[in-house]
Design a protein around this motif. Structure first.
Motif, PDB file in Angstrom:
ATOM      1  N   ASP A 111       0.761  -1.234  -0.116  1.00  0.00           N
ATOM      2  CA  ASP A 111       0.101   0.182  -0.135  1.00  0.00           C
ATOM      3  C   ASP A 111       0.972   1.264  -0.015  1.00  0.00           C
ATOM      4  O   ASP A 111       0.655   2.175   0.557  1.00  0.00           O
ATOM      5  CB  ASP A 111      -0.994   0.115   1.157  1.00  0.00           C
ATOM      6  N   GLN A 112       1.882   1.337  -0.733  1.00  0.00           N
ATOM      7  CA  GLN A 112       2.825   2.375  -0.786  1.00  0.00           C
ATOM      8  C   GLN A 112       2.064   3.341  -1.912  1.00  0.00           C
ATOM      9  O   GLN A 112       2.662   4.338  -2.221  1.00  0.00           O
ATOM     10  CB  GLN A 112       4.210   1.774  -1.200  1.00  0.00           C
ATOM     11  N   GLY A 113       1.318   2.744  -2.708  1.00  0.00           N
ATOM     12  CA  GLY A 113       0.381   3.327  -3.890  1.00  0.00           C
ATOM     13  C   GLY A 113      -0.204   2.480  -4.608  1.00  0.00           C
ATOM     14  O   GLY A 113      -0.270   1.335  -4.469  1.00  0.00           O
ATOM     15  N   ALA A 114      -0.598   2.965  -5.941  1.00  0.00           N
ATOM     16  CA  ALA A 114      -0.961   2.082  -7.011  1.00  0.00           C
ATOM     17  C   ALA A 114      -0.151   2.237  -8.168  1.00  0.00           C
ATOM     18  O   ALA A 114       0.748   3.092  -8.343  1.00  0.00           O
ATOM     19  CB  ALA A 114      -2.537   2.752  -7.165  1.00  0.00           C
ATOM     20  N   GLY A 115      -0.529   1.384  -9.252  1.00  0.00           N
ATOM     21  CA  GLY A 115       0.507   1.322 -10.439  1.00  0.00           C
ATOM     22  C   GLY A 115      -0.465   0.567 -11.486  1.00  0.00           C
ATOM     23  O   GLY A 115      -1.275  -0.299 -11.403  1.00  0.00           O
ATOM     24  N   PHE A 116      -0.315   1.186 -12.588  1.00  0.00           N
ATOM     25  CA  PHE A 116      -0.470   0.429 -13.878  1.00  0.00           C
ATOM     26  C   PHE A 116       0.434  -0.763 -14.146  1.00  0.00           C
ATOM     27  O   PHE A 116       1.856  -0.596 -14.204  1.00  0.00           O
ATOM     28  CB  PHE A 116      -0.404   1.333 -14.927  1.00  0.00           C
ATOM     29  N   VAL A 117      -0.292  -1.941 -14.210  1.00  0.00           N
ATOM     30  CA  VAL A 117       0.425  -3.199 -14.349  1.00  0.00           C
ATOM     31  C   VAL A 117       0.235  -4.192 -15.574  1.00  0.00           C
ATOM     32  O   VAL A 117      -0.897  -4.183 -15.619  1.00  0.00           O
ATOM     33  CB  VAL A 117       0.551  -3.836 -13.183  1.00  0.00           C
ATOM     34  N   PHE A 118       1.237  -4.526 -16.248  1.00  0.00           N
ATOM     35  CA  PHE A 118       0.673  -5.535 -17.521  1.00  0.00           C
ATOM     36  C   PHE A 118       0.106  -6.513 -17.055  1.00  0.00           C
ATOM     37  O   PHE A 118       0.198  -7.194 -15.880  1.00  0.00           O
ATOM     38  CB  PHE A 118       2.185  -5.974 -17.941  1.00  0.00           C
ATOM     39  N   GLN A 119      -0.919  -6.862 -17.926  1.00  0.00           N
ATOM     40  CA  GLN A 119      -2.062  -8.176 -17.382  1.00  0.00           C
ATOM     41  C   GLN A 119      -1.091  -9.402 -17.180  1.00  0.00           C
ATOM     42  O   GLN A 119      -1.234 -10.041 -16.156  1.00  0.00           O
ATOM     43  CB  GLN A 119      -3.040  -8.456 -18.610  1.00  0.00           C
ATOM     44  N   SER A 120       0.082  -9.515 -18.073  1.00  0.00           N
ATOM     45  CA  SER A 120       1.035 -10.706 -17.881  1.00  0.00           C
ATOM     46  C   SER A 120       1.496 -10.908 -16.543  1.00  0.00           C
ATOM     47  O   SER A 120       2.177 -11.966 -16.074  1.00  0.00           O
ATOM     48  CB  SER A 120       2.034 -10.877 -19.121  1.00  0.00           C
ATOM     49  N   ALA A 121       1.729  -9.630 -15.995  1.00  0.00           N
ATOM     50  CA  ALA A 121       2.576  -9.667 -14.861  1.00  0.00           C
ATOM     51  C   ALA A 121       1.727 -10.039 -13.496  1.00  0.00           C
ATOM     52  O   ALA A 121       2.288 -10.023 -12.374  1.00  0.00           O
ATOM     53  CB  ALA A 121       3.361  -8.187 -14.597  1.00  0.00           C
ATOM     54  N   LEU A 122       0.415  -9.876 -13.907  1.00  0.00           N
ATOM     55  CA  LEU A 122      -0.397  -9.880 -12.492  1.00  0.00           C
ATOM     56  C   LEU A 122      -0.557 -11.536 -12.143  1.00  0.00           C
ATOM     57  O   LEU A 122      -0.666 -12.410 -12.900  1.00  0.00           O
ATOM     58  CB  LEU A 122      -1.933  -9.430 -12.914  1.00  0.00           C
ATOM     59  N   PRO A 123      -0.757 -11.638 -10.618  1.00  0.00           N
ATOM     60  CA  PRO A 123      -1.144 -12.972 -10.116  1.00  0.00           C
ATOM     61  C   PRO A 123      -2.185 -13.367 -10.704  1.00  0.00           C
ATOM     62  O   PRO A 123      -3.388 -12.548 -10.863  1.00  0.00           O
ATOM     63  CB  PRO A 123      -1.010 -12.958  -8.821  1.00  0.00           C
ATOM     64  N   SER A 124      -2.479 -14.688 -10.625  1.00  0.00           N
ATOM     65  CA  SER A 124      -3.669 -15.326 -11.328  1.00  0.00           C
ATOM     66  C   SER A 124      -5.109 -14.905 -10.397  1.00  0.00           C
ATOM     67  O   SER A 124      -6.158 -14.849 -10.927  1.00  0.00           O
ATOM     68  CB  SER A 124      -3.638 -16.712 -11.541  1.00  0.00           C
TER      69      SER A 124
END
Length: 186
Positions: A111-124
């Motif tokens: 919770d240091q902030g939010a961020g834009f992340v590639f779909q492929s990097a997201l956990p299932s």
């Protein structure tokens, strides 16, 4: 895994027969065959229990949110900044910068902030991983991913088979959140 510029240079120099990469718009690609494989969605991600942003981010929240971002100068960072500018968000507050999605996700989870992340990097399973998607109905963000090779390349059957397997893999990919096609992405 290397930078888009190095991947393109490796293909141009003959060190690699072909590559799968995003493209640096500042790089000369006139000697390459370029095939779009997939547009990799980016989603705004926050800690599961974060109070810094709700389930849907308003323009004002996007402007005031602390961000965990890719390092300035990376193509993905430029894409994110440009998409935010298109919404009128000209100043953002990047509190941490990393060159890889894993530390970005760890900082978001903390919770240091939010961020834009590639779909492929997201956990299932986002929720089980302590994360959640924040909808951004006013912006859609995706990074094109290309198969590149020299214009005059001749490939062996195993190379052709491998490139076809790569193409087929990306043909089957779908956005994690189906609403990505109706303007409710990222």
């Amino acid at each position: 895994i290397i930078s888009p510029m190095l991947a393109t240079q490796a293909v141009l120099s003959g060190d690699c027969d072909f590559g799968v990469t995003i493209l640096d718009p500042n790089q000369n690609t006139s000697q390459l065959e370029i095939e779009l494989l997939w547009k990799e969605p980016l989603y705004l991600i926050a800690a599961r229990d974060s109070t810094q942003v709700g389930d849907v981010a308003t323009r004002m929240e996007l402007e005031n949110l602390p961000y965990i971002t890719p390092v300035r100068g990376q193509i993905v960072r430029e894409l994110i900044d440009e998409a935010l500018r298109a919404l009128g968000v000209v100043r953002t507050r990047s509190v941490l910068e990393f060159g890889h999605p894993d530390p970005i996700l760890r900082a978001i989870r903390a919770d240091q902030g939010a961020g834009f992340v590639f779909q492929s990097a997201l956990p299932s399973d986002l929720e089980a991983s302590g994360l959640r998607r924040v909808r951004t109905p006013q912006m859609k963000m995706a990074m094109p991913l290309f198969l590149i090779h020299p214009n005059d390349a001749k490939f062996s059957q195993p190379q052709t088979d491998l490139m076809n397997r790569i193409r087929n893999y990306f043909l089957k990919k779908q956005p994690l959140f189906q609403s990505a096609h109706d303007g409710d992405s990222a």
